[in-house]
Design a protein around this motif. Structure first.
Motif: not given
Ligand SMILES: CC(C)(COP(=O)(O)OP(=O)(O)OC[C@H]1O[C@@H](n2cnc3c(N)ncnc32)[C@H](O)[C@@H]1OP(=O)(O)O)[C@@H](O)C(=O)NCCC(=O)NCCS
Length: 147
Positions: A24-26, A76-78, A84-88, A110-112, A115-117, A120-124
């Motif tokens: 589901a998370c590709e 495999y972070l998923a 998504q978007g609730r802190g998990l 970790l590796l991304i 092109e996966n902006d 990248r924004a999530f991890y930053e």
């Molecule tokens: C990447 C992923 C795991 C993030 O999980 P999530 O539960 O949606 O993220 P969270 O709700 O925990 O977000 C944590 C923080 O990141 C921020 N964030 C999340 N997505 C973001 C985005 N696209 N841009 C900027 N910030 C982002 C949130 O705002 C939050 O910040 P805060 O703590 O200040 O509120 C989820 O989107 C996912 O499963 N994606 C598909 C699979 C994938 O690509 N995995 C990574 C493989 S490398």
């Protein structure tokens, strides 16, 4: 809505749902059998798959974490698309960090894909930064490297 979700090591009965979550998370790739990845990680003392599970056992997220004695790595972070978007995702990364620190690892990698902006924004936003390196690889059965 995610308050009842706890993070724990994967168990046998999670395996099918875990593969479905990764699909589901590709996160799956044609050249990686996800069940093989699960089996290898679970057989290793240096790896763990943590899952986020609701009280009814439904899987909401996952992270694979491991180390080779030098650094820890995450794969495999998923998080289930509906949750998504609730802190998990952040909770799962922090749990992987706790696991790695308990193994004596000073740093997480970790590796991304470049092109996966979005990822990248999530991890930053949770404290990770880019380190310029060139990743080299070779298939041990000699097949061409591909992408
Ligand atoms: C990447 C992923 C795991 C993030 O999980 P999530 O539960 O949606 O993220 P969270 O709700 O925990 O977000 C944590 C923080 O990141 C921020 N964030 C999340 N997505 C973001 C985005 N696209 N841009 C900027 N910030 C982002 C949130 O705002 C939050 O910040 P805060 O703590 O200040 O509120 C989820 O989107 C996912 O499963 N994606 C598909 C699979 C994938 O690509 N995995 C990574 C493989 S490398």
């Amino acid at each position: 809505m995610t308050d009842d979700i706890t993070i724990r090591p994967v168990i046998d009965k999670d395996q099918r749902a875990l593969v479905d979550l990764w699909l589901a998370c590709e996160l799956t790739r044609p050249w990686n059998d996800p069940l093989d990845d699960i089996t290898r990680a679970r057989a290793s003392a240096e790896a763990e798959i943590l899952v986020a599970a609701a009280a009814d056992g439904a899987l909401a997220g996952s992270v694979m974490v491991g180390h080779e004695g030098h650094r820890a790595w995450m794969y495999y972070l998923a998080v289930s698309p509906a949750l998504q978007g609730r802190g998990l995702g952040k909770r799962l990364v922090r749990a992987a960090e706790v696991w790695a620190a308990a193994c004596g690892m000073p740093k997480m990698h970790l590796l991304i894909r470049p092109e996966n902006d979005r990822v990248r924004a999530f991890y930053e936003s949770i404290g990770y930064g880019e380190q310029k390196r060139v990743m080299m690889a070779r298939w041990l059965d000699g097949r061409p490297l591909g992408d």
